[in-house]
Design a protein around this motif. Structure first.
Motif, PDB file in Angstrom:
ATOM      1  N   UNK A 105       0.830  -1.210   0.000  1.00  0.00           N
ATOM      2  CA  UNK A 105       0.000   0.000   0.000  1.00  0.00           C
ATOM      3  C   UNK A 105       0.862   1.256   0.000  1.00  0.00           C
ATOM      4  N   UNK A 106       2.187   1.074  -0.133  1.00  0.00           N
ATOM      5  CA  UNK A 106       3.175   2.155  -0.202  1.00  0.00           C
ATOM      6  C   UNK A 106       3.310   2.927   1.097  1.00  0.00           C
ATOM      7  N   UNK A 107       2.917   2.289   2.199  1.00  0.00           N
ATOM      8  CA  UNK A 107       3.227   2.872   3.509  1.00  0.00           C
ATOM      9  C   UNK A 107       4.720   2.725   3.734  1.00  0.00           C
ATOM     10  N   UNK A 108       5.389   3.803   4.119  1.00  0.00           N
ATOM     11  CA  UNK A 108       6.835   3.781   4.294  1.00  0.00           C
ATOM     12  C   UNK A 108       7.222   3.569   5.749  1.00  0.00           C
ATOM     13  N   UNK A 109       8.232   2.750   5.926  1.00  0.00           N
ATOM     14  CA  UNK A 109       8.811   2.499   7.244  1.00  0.00           C
ATOM     15  C   UNK A 109      10.298   2.869   7.192  1.00  0.00           C
ATOM     16  N   UNK A 110      10.814   3.313   8.341  1.00  0.00           N
ATOM     17  CA  UNK A 110      12.191   3.779   8.389  1.00  0.00           C
ATOM     18  C   UNK A 110      12.949   3.138   9.537  1.00  0.00           C
ATOM     19  N   UNK A 111      14.228   2.889   9.295  1.00  0.00           N
ATOM     20  CA  UNK A 111      15.111   2.450  10.354  1.00  0.00           C
ATOM     21  C   UNK A 111      15.584   3.640  11.170  1.00  0.00           C
ATOM     22  N   UNK A 112      16.393   3.350  12.171  1.00  0.00           N
ATOM     23  CA  UNK A 112      16.834   4.397  13.083  1.00  0.00           C
ATOM     24  C   UNK A 112      18.010   5.188  12.519  1.00  0.00           C
ATOM     25  N   UNK A 113      18.622   4.679  11.477  1.00  0.00           N
ATOM     26  CA  UNK A 113      19.754   5.364  10.863  1.00  0.00           C
ATOM     27  C   UNK A 113      21.087   4.862  11.386  1.00  0.00           C
ATOM     28  N   UNK A 114      22.076   4.862  10.506  1.00  0.00           N
ATOM     29  CA  UNK A 114      23.422   4.461  10.889  1.00  0.00           C
ATOM     30  C   UNK A 114      24.408   5.458  10.277  1.00  0.00           C
ATOM     31  N   UNK A 115      25.370   5.877  11.062  1.00  0.00           N
ATOM     32  CA  UNK A 115      26.312   6.908  10.628  1.00  0.00           C
ATOM     33  C   UNK A 115      27.414   6.308   9.772  1.00  0.00           C
ATOM     34  N   UNK A 116      27.671   6.961   8.662  1.00  0.00           N
ATOM     35  CA  UNK A 116      28.812   6.624   7.806  1.00  0.00           C
ATOM     36  C   UNK A 116      29.677   7.881   7.705  1.00  0.00           C
ATOM     37  N   UNK A 117      30.932   7.749   8.078  1.00  0.00           N
ATOM     38  CA  UNK A 117      31.860   8.884   8.040  1.00  0.00           C
ATOM     39  C   UNK A 117      33.066   8.507   7.186  1.00  0.00           C
ATOM     40  N   UNK A 118      33.322   9.327   6.179  1.00  0.00           N
ATOM     41  CA  UNK A 118      34.446   9.080   5.279  1.00  0.00           C
ATOM     42  C   UNK A 118      35.423  10.241   5.419  1.00  0.00           C
ATOM     43  N   UNK A 119      36.627   9.932   5.817  1.00  0.00           N
ATOM     44  CA  UNK A 119      37.635  10.969   6.011  1.00  0.00           C
ATOM     45  C   UNK A 119      38.580  11.025   4.815  1.00  0.00           C
ATOM     46  N   UNK A 120      39.072  12.218   4.562  1.00  0.00           N
ATOM     47  CA  UNK A 120      39.960  12.398   3.400  1.00  0.00           C
ATOM     48  C   UNK A 120      41.405  12.155   3.773  1.00  0.00           C
TER      49      UNK A 120
END
Length: 120
Positions: A105-120
């Protein structure tokens, strides 16, 4: 109701790789099947943007132009788990990555999020 549990974020140097995982679980059998699963990301001060998504039936995928050729989305339908393999990471890939799933039915669910950090 669909619950999404993410894992695999972290810190890496530019050019490195990370693999994100997201497992979907349903509270009851009456919950609608999952139409698609994918990943969005949100960097500080920016809007949340689509990274990649895969439709459950047929496996059609969509990628943001900025990640094409570097990121690969895959899915284990039996486990209701979606993966995001991220190669050749750049500092501009730094963001909180959110798993998302949509029901038929196109109801959206979301996770809590996870951090991705890329250093130069």
């Amino acid at each position: 109701q669909v619950q999404l549990v993410e894992s695999g974020g972290g810190s890496v140097q530019a050019g490195g790789s990370l693999r994100l995982s997201c497992a979907a679980s349903r509270a009851s059998r009456s919950t609608a099947s999952i139409y698609d699963m994918g990943w969005y990301r949100q960097a500080p001060g920016k809007q949340r943007e689509l990274v990649a998504v895969m439709i459950s039936s047929g496996g059609s995928t969509t990628y943001a132009d900025s990640v094409k050729g570097r990121f690969t989305i895959s899915r284990d339908n039996a486990k209701n788990t979606v993966y995001l393999q991220m190669n050749s990471l750049k500092p501009e890939d730094t963001a909180v990555y959110y798993c998302t799933a949509r029901s038929l039915s196109l109801t959206a669910y979301w996770g809590q999020g996870t951090q991705v950090t890329v250093s130069s």
